[in-house]
Design an enzyme around this catalytic site. Structure first.
Site, PDB file in Angstrom:
ATOM      1  N   ASP A  13      77.025 -20.356  60.357  1.00  0.00           N
ATOM      2  CA  ASP A  13      76.612 -19.250  61.238  1.00  0.00           C
ATOM      3  C   ASP A  13      75.457 -19.612  62.163  1.00  0.00           C
ATOM      4  OD1 ASP A  13      78.520 -17.739  59.910  1.00  0.00           O
ATOM      5  OD2 ASP A  13      77.077 -16.981  58.444  1.00  0.00           O
ATOM      6  N   GLU A  14      75.388 -20.865  62.554  1.00  0.00           N
ATOM      7  CA  GLU A  14      74.283 -21.317  63.413  1.00  0.00           C
ATOM      8  C   GLU A  14      74.452 -20.862  64.861  1.00  0.00           C
ATOM      9  OE1 GLU A  14      76.133 -23.291  61.484  1.00  0.00           O
ATOM     10  OE2 GLU A  14      74.857 -24.435  60.121  1.00  0.00           O
ATOM     11  N   LYS A  16      77.689 -21.719  66.337  1.00  0.00           N
ATOM     12  CA  LYS A  16      78.593 -22.784  66.805  1.00  0.00           C
ATOM     13  C   LYS A  16      79.586 -22.250  67.834  1.00  0.00           C
ATOM     14  CE  LYS A  16      79.861 -23.462  62.538  1.00  0.00           C
ATOM     15  NZ  LYS A  16      78.906 -22.559  61.883  1.00  0.00           N
ATOM     16  N   GLY A  17      80.168 -21.071  67.537  1.00  0.00           N
ATOM     17  CA  GLY A  17      81.166 -20.487  68.435  1.00  0.00           C
ATOM     18  C   GLY A  17      80.597 -20.269  69.824  1.00  0.00           C
ATOM     19  N   GLY A  40      83.747 -17.625  60.774  1.00  0.00           N
ATOM     20  CA  GLY A  40      83.703 -16.470  61.671  1.00  0.00           C
ATOM     21  C   GLY A  40      82.828 -16.883  62.830  1.00  0.00           C
ATOM     22  N   HIS A  41      83.452 -17.201  63.960  1.00  0.00           N
ATOM     23  CA  HIS A  41      82.705 -17.699  65.116  1.00  0.00           C
ATOM     24  C   HIS A  41      82.672 -16.618  66.198  1.00  0.00           C
ATOM     25  CE1 HIS A  41      83.514 -22.146  63.837  1.00  0.00           C
ATOM     26  NE2 HIS A  41      82.874 -21.437  62.936  1.00  0.00           N
ATOM     27  N   GLN A 223      81.620 -23.870  59.181  1.00  0.00           N
ATOM     28  CA  GLN A 223      80.592 -23.866  58.133  1.00  0.00           C
ATOM     29  C   GLN A 223      79.398 -24.704  58.597  1.00  0.00           C
ATOM     30  OE1 GLN A 223      84.146 -24.473  56.834  1.00  0.00           O
ATOM     31  NE2 GLN A 223      84.016 -22.273  57.112  1.00  0.00           N
ATOM     32  N   ALA A 297      79.836 -12.551  60.037  1.00  0.00           N
ATOM     33  CA  ALA A 297      80.929 -12.284  60.973  1.00  0.00           C
ATOM     34  C   ALA A 297      82.277 -12.164  60.259  1.00  0.00           C
ATOM     35  CB  ALA A 297      80.988 -13.394  62.027  1.00  0.00           C
ATOM     36  N   THR A 298      82.411 -12.751  59.080  1.00  0.00           N
ATOM     37  CA  THR A 298      83.684 -12.697  58.353  1.00  0.00           C
ATOM     38  C   THR A 298      83.678 -11.600  57.305  1.00  0.00           C
ATOM     39  OG1 THR A 298      84.130 -15.030  58.748  1.00  0.00           O
ATOM     40  CG2 THR A 298      85.257 -14.058  56.863  1.00  0.00           C
ATOM     41  N   ARG A 303      73.038 -11.492  55.705  1.00  0.00           N
ATOM     42  CA  ARG A 303      72.685 -12.900  55.494  1.00  0.00           C
ATOM     43  C   ARG A 303      71.270 -13.011  54.950  1.00  0.00           C
ATOM     44  NH1 ARG A 303      74.924 -14.292  61.419  1.00  0.00           N
ATOM     45  NH2 ARG A 303      77.126 -14.438  60.936  1.00  0.00           N
TER      46      ARG A 303
HETATM   47  P1  GDP Z   1      79.001 -19.476  63.938  1.00  0.00           P
HETATM   48  O1  GDP Z   1      79.759 -19.205  62.699  1.00  0.00           O
HETATM   49  O2  GDP Z   1      78.149 -20.700  63.841  1.00  0.00           O
HETATM   50  O3  GDP Z   1      79.859 -19.497  65.173  1.00  0.00           O
HETATM   51  O4  GDP Z   1      77.972 -18.271  64.116  1.00  0.00           O
HETATM   52  P2  GDP Z   1      78.284 -16.684  63.896  1.00  0.00           P
HETATM   53  O5  GDP Z   1      79.050 -16.208  65.045  1.00  0.00           O
HETATM   54  O6  GDP Z   1      78.814 -16.442  62.546  1.00  0.00           O
HETATM   55  O7  GDP Z   1      76.822 -16.100  63.879  1.00  0.00           O
HETATM   56  C1  GDP Z   1      75.939 -16.311  64.916  1.00  0.00           C
HETATM   57  C2  GDP Z   1      75.484 -14.944  65.438  1.00  0.00           C
HETATM   58  O8  GDP Z   1      74.414 -15.134  66.327  1.00  0.00           O
HETATM   59  C3  GDP Z   1      76.557 -14.218  66.235  1.00  0.00           C
HETATM   60  O9  GDP Z   1      76.357 -12.841  66.090  1.00  0.00           O
HETATM   61  C4  GDP Z   1      76.267 -14.658  67.670  1.00  0.00           C
HETATM   62  O10 GDP Z   1      76.741 -13.734  68.637  1.00  0.00           O
HETATM   63  C5  GDP Z   1      74.778 -14.690  67.643  1.00  0.00           C
HETATM   64  N1  GDP Z   1      74.112 -15.651  68.530  1.00  0.00           N
HETATM   65  C6  GDP Z   1      74.399 -16.943  68.779  1.00  0.00           C
HETATM   66  N2  GDP Z   1      73.422 -17.500  69.523  1.00  0.00           N
HETATM   67  C7  GDP Z   1      72.503 -16.523  69.749  1.00  0.00           C
HETATM   68  C8  GDP Z   1      71.250 -16.471  70.403  1.00  0.00           C
HETATM   69  O11 GDP Z   1      70.749 -17.447  70.941  1.00  0.00           O
HETATM   70  N3  GDP Z   1      70.593 -15.273  70.384  1.00  0.00           N
HETATM   71  C9  GDP Z   1      71.116 -14.163  69.798  1.00  0.00           C
HETATM   72  N4  GDP Z   1      70.415 -13.044  69.876  1.00  0.00           N
HETATM   73  N5  GDP Z   1      72.273 -14.182  69.148  1.00  0.00           N
HETATM   74  C10 GDP Z   1      72.957 -15.350  69.115  1.00  0.00           C
HETATM   75  P1  IMO Z   2      81.072 -20.382  59.825  1.00  0.00           P
HETATM   76  O1  IMO Z   2      82.078 -21.359  60.357  1.00  0.00           O
HETATM   77  C1  IMO Z   2      78.517 -19.181  56.526  1.00  0.00           C
HETATM   78  C2  IMO Z   2      80.007 -19.861  52.474  1.00  0.00           C
HETATM   79  C3  IMO Z   2      80.308 -18.636  51.647  1.00  0.00           C
HETATM   80  C4  IMO Z   2      80.021 -19.156  50.268  1.00  0.00           C
HETATM   81  C5  IMO Z   2      80.504 -20.600  50.333  1.00  0.00           C
HETATM   82  C6  IMO Z   2      81.912 -20.812  49.797  1.00  0.00           C
HETATM   83  O2  IMO Z   2      81.224 -19.011  60.346  1.00  0.00           O
HETATM   84  O3  IMO Z   2      79.695 -20.928  59.950  1.00  0.00           O
HETATM   85  P2  IMO Z   2      84.337 -20.246  50.746  1.00  0.00           P
HETATM   86  O4  IMO Z   2      84.955 -18.940  51.116  1.00  0.00           O
HETATM   87  O5  IMO Z   2      84.312 -21.248  51.836  1.00  0.00           O
HETATM   88  O6  IMO Z   2      84.904 -20.820  49.468  1.00  0.00           O
HETATM   89  O7  IMO Z   2      82.799 -19.879  50.378  1.00  0.00           O
HETATM   90  O8  IMO Z   2      80.476 -20.960  51.700  1.00  0.00           O
HETATM   91  N1  IMO Z   2      80.694 -19.934  53.786  1.00  0.00           N
HETATM   92  C7  IMO Z   2      80.079 -19.699  54.951  1.00  0.00           C
HETATM   93  N2  IMO Z   2      78.832 -19.310  55.222  1.00  0.00           N
HETATM   94  N3  IMO Z   2      79.350 -19.458  57.531  1.00  0.00           N
HETATM   95  C8  IMO Z   2      80.613 -19.878  57.277  1.00  0.00           C
HETATM   96  O9  IMO Z   2      81.450 -20.270  58.258  1.00  0.00           O
HETATM   97  C9  IMO Z   2      81.050 -19.977  55.935  1.00  0.00           C
HETATM   98  N4  IMO Z   2      82.195 -20.341  55.345  1.00  0.00           N
HETATM   99  C10 IMO Z   2      81.963 -20.325  54.027  1.00  0.00           C
HETATM  100  O10 IMO Z   2      79.491 -17.558  52.015  1.00  0.00           O
HETATM  101  O11 IMO Z   2      78.622 -19.197  50.065  1.00  0.00           O
HETATM  102 MG    MG Z   3      80.032 -17.652  61.309  1.00  0.00          MG
END
Ligand code: GDP
Ligand code: IMO
Ligand code: MG
Length: 422
Positions: A13-14, A16-17, A40-41, A223, A297-298, A303
């Site tokens: 959830d950094e 990446k998407g 969940g991107h 991840q 997101a998923t 968090r």
């Molecule tokens: P991913 O799994 O790495 O693609 O990240 P997620 O989408 O799960 O979670 C990142 C969250 O941060 C999402 O709600 C994005 O819309 C949001 N996001 C990403 N970059 C930024 C940023 O620079 N600022 C803010 N406010 N939100 C961001």
């Molecule tokens: P994105 O791509 C954050 C975590 C789960 C759990 C562990 C194992 O959006 O960054 P799993 O269902 O894979 O067997 O769960 O990994 N986890 C994530 N945490 N972002 C994700 O994906 C994750 N995918 C799995 O919360 O701790």
């Molecule tokens: Mg995510």
């Protein structure tokens, strides 16, 4: 630069998407190579918010080809739902989304097994996304899984599926869980696989032809580094290799074809699910949750939050060969007077600068902090590096320096336009 790997440098959830969507402008093909619908991107385009689970985030740019590689585990029902969801917003993936014939599938019994195993673990649960990821990769390694290519022979696939449901129903019963209705489970899977047939391809060959034609490929990691099955905080990890090497095995592209590796890290740390997180801090969680941020997101789960942990991101740089750092969510820290960064761990009276692989030892690590002055100004409307507040620039550069990386992108909001290139 032709081929770029992008990986999460923390626990997922950094952002990446968002960064993938930004970079897709400079790519011909975007590839997912591991994980599954546990990802969940989030990508925001104009006023529309998309959350992609299996389909590469590049799908939102109409010129881009997208590939779901052999290393991904694919839930056919989920994939079809995602395709249909995109169609409703006017994006039709047909003709530019290709799914590897060698990718393993996730079936309803994998999800049921995921839930049953988590329930049996009780307090010791991993906190999975319940998307069936562990059981599906388990079958792959056990050599009992079914791959996407098998859906092309519908009659044989139906037989294989029925046999697999029966076998796994016995397993579910042995775990004290309810078996699945065979007919209904079969029907839902077969309905989806019928529609997915045109997407199945030999993506390894496709990607090799693309590299020969000097097409630019962007690998979308899912991840994060510390959820990697080998290098993460085992057993509180996912079941795939989330690090850069996993992108090669999960797509069939050789390591010497890769030109750069981008690591994405938030300006602080988050984690969903169980497991150690040395820089976890209530103050950061209260701040971000108070702003309505940092919900999964998923799964929608809250968090866990903490200060930026330079020890882990430095280790991620080493494991992935990160050449470029993208710092996201800088704007989340806009209001703070001072900001802490974990620069080392204290363990048994000694200072260490890496994550011990033994979970017991990691759980005993205490963060050593350095404090940076905040900027206390909104950054979400800023579009250039030069106009970012000085302390925000200093902070982001300090994160790169502390982790031995080069800062290449800074993100100040979820939209495409809120991305600064250095
Ligand atoms: P991913 O799994 O790495 O693609 O990240 P997620 O989408 O799960 O979670 C990142 C969250 O941060 C999402 O709600 C994005 O819309 C949001 N996001 C990403 N970059 C930024 C940023 O620079 N600022 C803010 N406010 N939100 C961001
Ligand atoms: P994105 O791509 C954050 C975590 C789960 C759990 C562990 C194992 O959006 O960054 P799993 O269902 O894979 O067997 O769960 O990994 N986890 C994530 N945490 N972002 C994700 O994906 C994750 N995918 C799995 O919360 O701790
Ligand atoms: Mg995510």
């Amino acid at each position: 630069m032709l081929n770029t790997i992008l990986v999460g440098a923390q626990w997922g959830d950094e952002g990446k998407g968002k960064i993938i969507d930004f970079l897709t402008e400079q790519a011909d093909i975007v590839v997912r190579a591991q994980g599954g619908a546990n990802a969940g991107h989030t990508v925001i385009v104009g006023r529309t918010k998309y959350i992609l689970h299996l389909i590469p985030s590049g799908i939102l740019r109409r010129r881009t080809t997208c590939v779901i590689g052999n290393g991904v585990v694919i839930d056919p029902i989920g994939l079809l739902e995602e395709i249909d969801g995109l169609k409703k917003t006017g994006i039709d993936p047909a003709g530019r989304l290709h799914v590897s014939d060698a990718a393993h599938m996730v079936f309803p019994y994998h999800k049921a097994l995921d839930a049953a195993r988590e329930a049996l673990k009780g307090e010791g649960k991993i906190g999975t996304t319940l998307r069936g990821i562990g059981p599906a990769y388990g079958d792959k390694v056990d050599r009992t899984g079914l791959r996407m290519g098998s859906i092309l022979n519908a009659k044989r696939f139906a037989e294989q599926l029925q046999e697999a449901i029966r076998r796994n129903n016995a397993l579910l019963k042995s775990l004290g869980a309810k078996p699945l209705p065979v007919k209904r489970s079969m029907e839902s899977v077969l309905k989806a696989t019928r529609c997915l047939k045109p997407y199945v391809a030999n993506t390894v060959q496709m990607l090799h032809n693309a590299t020969a034609a000097k097409k630019r490929i962007l690998f979308e990691g899912a991840q994060g580094t510390f959820l990697d099955i080998d290098h993460g905080t085992y057993p509180y990890v996912t079941s795939s290799n989330t690090t850069a090497g996993g992108m090669c095995t999960g797509s069939g592209i050789a390591p010497n074809r890769i030109d750069r590796v981008i690591g994405v890290a938030k300006a602080y740390t988050t984690r969903v699910g169980e497991g150690p997180m040395p820089s976890e801090a209530r103050a950061v969680g209260d701040l971000l949750h108070g702003m309505g941020r940092e919900y999964g997101a998923t799964t929608g789960r809250e968090r866990r939050c903490g200060w930026f942990d330079a020890v882990t991101v430095r280790q991620a740089a080493m494991l992935n060969g990160i050449t470029d750092l993208a710092v996201t969510n800088l704007d989340g820290l806009d209001t703070l007077e001072s900001i802490k960064v974990c620069v080392g761990y204290r363990l048994g009276g000694k200072r260490i600068d890496h994550q011990p692989s033994d979970l017991g030892r990691l759980a005993k690590c205490r963060a050593i902090y350095e404090t940076f002055p905040g900027w206390q100004k909104p950054t979400d409307r800023i579009r250039t590096w030069k106009t970012l507040p000085l302390n925000a620039r200093r902070y982001a550069q300090a994160l790169a320096k502390l982790t031995g990386t080069k800062l290449s992108y800074a993100s100040v909001g979820p939209a495409r336009s809120q991305t600064i290139t250095l």
